[in-house]
Design a protein around this motif. Structure first.
Motif, short mmCIF file in Angstrom:
data_model
loop_
_atom_site.label_atom_id
_atom_site.label_comp_id
_atom_site.label_asym_id
_atom_site.label_seq_id
_atom_site.Cartn_x
_atom_site.Cartn_y
_atom_site.Cartn_z
N GLU A 191 -5.29 -1.51 -7.21
CA GLU A 191 -6.24 -0.51 -7.70
C GLU A 191 -6.01 0.84 -7.05
O GLU A 191 -6.06 1.88 -7.71
N GLN A 192 -5.74 0.84 -5.74
CA GLN A 192 -5.48 2.10 -5.05
C GLN A 192 -4.18 2.74 -5.52
O GLN A 192 -4.10 3.96 -5.68
N ASP A 203 -5.29 -11.56 -7.81
CA ASP A 203 -6.66 -11.07 -7.80
C ASP A 203 -7.24 -11.12 -6.38
O ASP A 203 -7.81 -10.14 -5.88
N HIS A 263 -5.75 -11.48 -3.30
CA HIS A 263 -5.07 -10.90 -2.13
C HIS A 263 -4.44 -9.53 -2.36
O HIS A 263 -4.21 -8.80 -1.40
N TRP A 264 -4.16 -9.18 -3.62
CA TRP A 264 -3.40 -7.95 -3.85
C TRP A 264 -4.11 -6.95 -4.75
O TRP A 264 -3.64 -5.82 -4.87
N TRP A 265 -5.21 -7.35 -5.36
CA TRP A 265 -5.79 -6.47 -6.36
C TRP A 265 -6.35 -5.18 -5.77
O TRP A 265 -6.22 -4.09 -6.37
N ALA A 266 -6.95 -5.23 -4.62
CA ALA A 266 -7.49 -4.00 -4.01
C ALA A 266 -6.40 -2.97 -3.79
O ALA A 266 -6.57 -1.77 -4.05
N ALA A 267 -5.23 -3.43 -3.34
CA ALA A 267 -4.10 -2.52 -3.14
C ALA A 267 -3.58 -1.98 -4.46
O ALA A 267 -3.23 -0.80 -4.58
N SER A 276 0.82 -1.22 0.00
CA SER A 276 0.00 0.00 0.00
C SER A 276 0.85 1.26 0.00
O SER A 276 0.44 2.30 -0.52
#
Length: 311
Positions: A277-278, A269, A271-275, A250
């Protein structure tokens, strides 16, 4: 003494990713690529990717010395080889290397296997070290140069004898490997592994020979990685290193390398995709795939709603 080049301010955060073909059309990475700008192809493969990012004197990557120094801190002034636990499968034409490293060993099991092999290496004037369950090393005697041996990614799935040294100078290595395979084939730990549905550890893969480089250079400001060889190069280059955690990812910033190339696309997808995207909303991302393709995504690219189709 190791040093790194000054990082240009314009250098984006780079994500090192698995082969592009591993990302299904429905993977969110594909949607990000549709809005990004294609870049020139980069090096393909793990070792070529490391060589592109880190400059080592002589051009050869002495993985044995680098990883031994990272784990044990005693690699200076000696020639080293990686001796990774491996699984080879005999066939009609020879034997194929099917797996190397990450063989689900604990330290006690690794030591049990290595104890049986140490006399063979001692007879050859070498010392076998279990630096960690997945990373074993051979220390060569003074005055002996390390042989040129293929890296695991170059030999995986192929006839291992095509990647062994040839001629009179290579004979001792071929004999040594045969002795290792005979001992491991008979080791009781492999019978236990078969009962548990695990592949046998019936060989060692010797590669990455050389001595510890004194001067490793890179344009990177830092790396986020769990990879031992990448981390060892970063340490020799004198740049910042973070393990791959949610907090580190992050906080990743321009000039750094975020290493995800060893992960399945599905895990990226999940475990890491949300980070990711940010990160894409805040700063430019250089999306570098192990297969060589690269795209540059800038935060404003999310407004390219008209871009469609698959990549």
């Amino acid at each position: 003494m190791s040093r790194s080049m000054h990082t240009p301010p314009r250098l984006p955060l780079e994500l090192w990713l698995p082969d592009l073909a591993r990302f299904e059309p429905s993977h969110p990475m594909r949607a990000l690529l549709r809005k990004a700008d294609g870049q020139a192809m980069a090096a393909r493969g793990y070792l070529a990717g490391l060589a592109e990012r880190f400059s080592v004197p002589g051009g050869n990557l002495p993985a044995g010395a680098l990883t031994r120094e990272l784990i044990a801190g005693d690699a200076a002034d000696v020639q080293w080889l990686c001796a990774d636990p491996a699984w080879v499968q005999p066939d009609l034409n020879g034997a194929r290397l099917l797996a190397c490293g990450q063989m689900q060993l604990d330290m006690a099991q690794a030591r049990a296997l290595a104890d049986a092999l140490e006399p063979v290496f001692a007879d050859a004037g070498m010392v076998l070290h279990v630096s960690s369950p997945d990373h074993w090393h051979v220390c060569l005697p003074d005055g002996e140069s390390a042989p040129s041996l293929a890296a695991p990614e170059q030999a995986l799935g192929e006839d291992l004898y095509e990647h062994l040294p040839e001629g009179a100078n290579g004979r001792r290595w071929r004999v040594l490997l045969n002795e290792v395979q005979v001992i491991l084939h008979q080791h009781p730990l492999n019978a236990e592994r078969r009962e548990r549905g695990l592949p046998p550890i019936n060989s060692l893969w010797l590669w990455g020979g050389g001595s510890l480089p004194g001067d490793v250079r890179t344009s990177l400001a830092g790396v986020i990685s769990d990879d031992v060889l990448l981390t060892s190069l970063a340490r020799r280059a004198g740049i910042a290193i973070n393990t791959r955690t949610a907090q580190a990812v992050s906080a990743a910033k321009a000039g750094w390398l975020l290493d995800l190339q060893d992960l399945p696309a599905e895990e990226i997808d999940a475990h890491w995709w949300a980070a990711i995207e940010q990160l894409a909303l805040r700063q430019p991302l250089l999306l570098s795939f192990a297969s060589g393709e690269r795209w540059l995504h800038r935060p404003w690219h999310r407004l390219r709603f008209w871009r469609g189709g698959a990549r």
